[in-house]
Write an enzyme that holds these catalytic residues in place. Structure first.
Site, mmCIF file in Angstrom:
data_model
loop_
_atom_site.group_PDB
_atom_site.id
_atom_site.type_symbol
_atom_site.label_atom_id
_atom_site.label_comp_id
_atom_site.label_asym_id
_atom_site.label_seq_id
_atom_site.Cartn_x
_atom_site.Cartn_y
_atom_site.Cartn_z
ATOM 1 N N ARG A 65 1.073 -3.874 -4.436
ATOM 2 C CA ARG A 65 1.323 -2.197 -5.140
ATOM 3 C C ARG A 65 1.841 -2.666 -6.521
ATOM 4 O O ARG A 65 2.634 -3.507 -6.610
ATOM 5 C CB ARG A 65 2.082 -1.810 -4.208
ATOM 6 N N THR A 350 -9.915 5.323 -5.444
ATOM 7 C CA THR A 350 -9.539 4.208 -4.575
ATOM 8 C C THR A 350 -10.825 3.616 -3.683
ATOM 9 O O THR A 350 -12.018 4.334 -3.845
ATOM 10 C CB THR A 350 -8.839 4.568 -3.774
#
Length: 549
Positions: A65, A350
């Protein structure tokens, strides 16, 4: 078997498997190719979460992340006059860009799971970026609706001379091809230290809108991290996913465990009661997710408490088959920290993929640049993320600091939920991931319910319409069988609107002694095995001879 959201990326992964690569190798090649043909959704300018099963035994997860620059503070997204920025104002430009994690995530995965030479994994993506690929209808539509903020350099690839190219036109990205070639020969670290890192930092710091405080030190110090997976038993299966800073794994597990006391299989996929129960469990789990989950390096996340059987049994007791709760609030799990507040909205930019190799290694990855085309900034032919807008804009609520507030070096909470499901014998039954912002959680829970409780193939479980209920208001996915269920749901007290949800999931499953792929008919994705067999995609219950929507 490789399943992903674009056939060109799937072909890249299959090419690597045929060359003797591992599931990790194929996942990296697929991700790199997705970054070329799906720049609106993912790429090296973004981040990812990995869940991997090893054929030798064991499960690991990787947190790649993005992080906030060290100079970022709790009021990063405030205006000069001291007011919180509107999300739409905060996204474009440099301030929303987190230090990208995707490449260091790939490198960490490769060190323990790679087999072919590193450079070989880049070959398919380099070839596509250099020689060209055809624009798809989905991409052209997405560019027209959501690409107004991208830089002129990137826009010129798809709209030379200011004229948008039609679907079917061939485009090339030579700057991205050159970057991929450098990374193939020099390794992932060259993205984080040296000229390419300097170019990225200069791009975000000199952005015309919302300039960033990111430094070359932020780039150099970024690290992908191994994390502990989160797992629970569900009926005779074991379900494992990504832990914090992703909220996806925990929330999926909470939804399913709260449903476990109900005989969902007996109710069946066409039962309004079953979907009402799913909605009630969803809103309870999302309430806990919003309140408690953040970056565990910065805040105390009560992982064990949220998955405590007694706690989940108490939450499940709030659900009734014949009526809807009047209101929903987070509970108080064991070891709960002081109360915090709900998360901001996420947007669906995404993509996900699942890979299984011949040795039995299985990989599920979800990767993203956050919003469609991320921050709109580009460098070296890649799109830079806007992940920092996944933080809560306002850092405190009712006298408490917010768990998901901005802090230097912190990772924003995510909904991404790559998941692996094991059968009673400990064998991988299903590997699945999805895209679509906070709907990811409901998509994964719905698909697992479809496979385990309703006995559906993964393909049909993914294709089922979704009833999305992150709060008291539910949305029945338009164009699906769920929209026709609205009157029956309303009779149970549900507040339901019908609308599009922008879903996109991919999976591989072990059925009848072989891997079978599944790809969402809402997307352009496919699944393909080494023999070149491509999974046919169709809307659940539709005529399979018709093309997908």
């Amino acid at each position: 078997m490789v399943s992903a959201a674009d056939p060109r990326a799937v072909a890249a992964g299959v090419e690597i498997l045929k060359a003797g690569g591992s599931a990790t190798d194929a996942a990296i090649a697929t991700m790199l190719a997705l970054g070329v043909v799906e720049p609106q959704s993912s790429g090296m300018g973004g981040g990812s979460f990995w869940v991997r099963h090893s054929a030798k035994g064991g499960l690991d997860t990787i947190d790649a992340r993005e992080t906030a620059p060290m100079a970022a503070g709790p009021r990063l997204f405030y205006t000069a006059d001291g007011q919180p920025m509107d999300h739409r104002v905060a996204v474009p430009g440099g301030k929303s860009v987190g230090v990208p994690g995707a490449l260091r995530g790939m490198a960490l995965a490769y060190r323990s799971g790679g087999k072919l030479p590193w450079a070989r994994l880049f070959a398919p993506a380099i070839r596509i970026a250099r020689d060209g690929w055809q624009l798809t209808p989905r991409f052209v539509d997405g560019l027209a609706r959501n690409g107004t903020h991208i830089t002129p350099e990137m826009r010129a690839i798809f709209s030379p001379g200011g004229v948008a190219l039609p679907a079917g036109a061939t485009v090339r990205n030579p700057a991205q091809a050159a970057l991929l070639e450098r990374l193939a020969s020099r390794g992932a670290d060259s993205f984080y230290v040296g000229p390419d890192a300097q170019a990225l930092v200069a791009t975000v710091r000199n952005a015309a809108q919302n300039p960033s405080q990111m430094t070359t030190g932020d780039m150099a110090s970024y690290a992908a991290k191994p994390r502990d997976p989160v797992c629970v038993p569900y009926r005779s299966y074991r379900i494992c996913g990504m832990g914090p800073p992703s909220s996806g794994g925990l929330t999926v597990l909470m939804i399913l465990k709260q449903l476990e006391r109900f005989d969902m299989g007996a109710l069946g996929k066409d039962s309004a009661t079953a979907w009402h129960l799913f909605a009630e469990s969803s809103r309870l789990a999302y309430a806990d997710r919003n309140l408690y989950i953040g970056d565990p390096d910065f805040v105390r996340v009560p992982v064990a408490g949220l998955l405590d059987p007694a706690y989940l049994a108490g939450r499940s007791a709030l659900i009734a088959p014949d009526r809807t709760m009047a209101s929903v609030a987070a509970g108080t799990p064991p070891d709960a920290p002081p109360r915090v507040r709900a998360a901001p909205a996420e947007v669906p930019g995404t993509t996900s993929l699942s890979v299984a190799d011949a040795q039995g290694n299985v990989v599920a990855v979800t990767t993203t640049v956050e919003g469609v085309f991320g921050s709109g900034l580009t460098v070296n032919g890649i799109v830079l993320n806007n992940q920092l807008t996944d933080f809560d804009t306002v850092p405190e609520k009712d006298g408490y600091l917010v768990a998901n507030r901005v802090e230097g070096g912190k990772r924003p909470r995510s909904s991404m939920a790559p998941t692996i499901v094991y059968d009673a014998q400990g064998r991988v039954r299903l590997s699945i991931g999805a895209a679509g912002g906070p709907t990811i959680i409901a998509q994964i829970a719905k698909a697992i319910m479809g496979v385990i409780d309703f006995g559906l193939p993964a393909q049909d479980a993914i294709a089922m319409g979704l009833l999305y209920a992150p709060g008291m208001q539910a949305v029945a996915e338009s164009g699906t069988e769920r929209a026709g269920m609205v009157p029956a749901l309303q009779a149970l007290g549900e507040r339901v609107a019908v609308g599009p949800l922008g879903l996109k999931a991919n999976a591989v499953e072990w059925v009848g002694g072989r891997w079978v792929g599944a790809a969402d008919p809402r997307s352009e994705g496919v699944a393909e095995d080494e023999a070149g067999t491509v999974t046919k995609i169709r809307r659940f219950g539709s005529d399979p001879s018709r093309p997908p929507e």
